[in-house]
Motif scaffolding. Structure first.
Motif, PDB file in Angstrom:
ATOM      1  N   SER A 117      -9.735   1.854  -0.070  1.00  5.52           N
ATOM      2  CA  SER A 117      -8.749   0.899  -0.571  1.00  5.52           C
ATOM      3  C   SER A 117      -7.540   1.649  -1.111  1.00  5.52           C
ATOM      4  O   SER A 117      -7.587   2.854  -1.362  1.00  5.52           O
ATOM      5  N   GLU A 118      -6.450   0.919  -1.300  1.00 11.96           N
ATOM      6  CA  GLU A 118      -5.238   1.528  -1.845  1.00 11.96           C
ATOM      7  C   GLU A 118      -5.501   2.103  -3.231  1.00 11.96           C
ATOM      8  O   GLU A 118      -5.004   3.170  -3.575  1.00 11.96           O
ATOM      9  N   ASP A 125       0.839  -1.199   0.000  1.00 16.24           N
ATOM     10  CA  ASP A 125       0.000   0.000   0.000  1.00 16.24           C
ATOM     11  C   ASP A 125       0.873   1.248   0.000  1.00 16.24           C
ATOM     12  O   ASP A 125       1.025   1.896   1.033  1.00 16.24           O
TER      13      ASP A 125
END
Length: 185
Positions: A144-145, A3
């Motif tokens: 989310s990434e 990430d």
């Protein structure tokens, strides 16, 4: 990298710490026990027995296996100096903004006749507090990434490629193949 943008945000806030994070296994375990108010909660968090936690607190165990050491470090860093972390986040989101430095592949969607071939670029760009706030808010809400990368790409598109919307109107930017992301406050 798992990430890069999310971890970059975390590292940027850690740069504001006023005291060093506990280093020894005993100090880390004591800190977690104090924060979670008991050895049972720490044991469940780390996936070990309550007795193991007690032995680390007493100093009977000193060298955790690598996976436990990494979990302990991650959990301590996540909880370390929350007020300092929040002040730094608020300052970046309201007055200072942040500095995004990345090496990634950038591709474009633009008017016909322009070069839109994707290529790797090294970019260091100051993002306004509005973009810092969007990134931190999305991170806090469990984005989310990929969503964080999209927000970062939008910020870079506006501030770097479109020069704060003074040129290249309608230019879309794709942010892929990330080598590194460093975020500073």
């Amino acid at each position: 990298m798992v990430d890069p943008v999310g971890e970059g945000l975390d590292r940027s806030l850690e740069g504001a710490f006023t005291r060093p994070v506990p280093q020894s296994a005993q100090a880390r375990m004591r800190y977690l026990v104090k924060q979670l108010k008991g050895t049972g909660a720490v044991a469940r968090l780390l996936g070990v027995s309550q007795r193991t936690v007690e032995r680390y607190v007493k100093g009977q165990l000193k060298r955790p296996r690598p996976d436990l050491r990494d979990r302990m470090e991650r959990e301590v860093r996540k909880r370390w100096q929350p007020k300092v972390r929040e002040r730094a986040r608020k300052k970046a989101s309201t007055t200072d903004g942040l500095i995004l430095s990345t090496r990634a592949r950038f591709g474009f969607t633009a008017a016909p006749g322009t070069t839109d071939d994707a290529r790797v670029r090294d970019i260091t760009q100051a993002l306004t507090p509005q973009w810092a706030d969007r990134l931190f808010t999305a991170r806090d809400q469990g984005a989310s990434e990929q969503q964080l990368q999209n927000i970062a790409a939008e910020g870079l598109a506006e501030m770097y490629f479109r020069d704060n919307n003074r040129r290249a109107h309608g230019l879309g930017v794709e942010f892929t193949d990330i080598d590194r992301v460093d975020i500073g406050l």
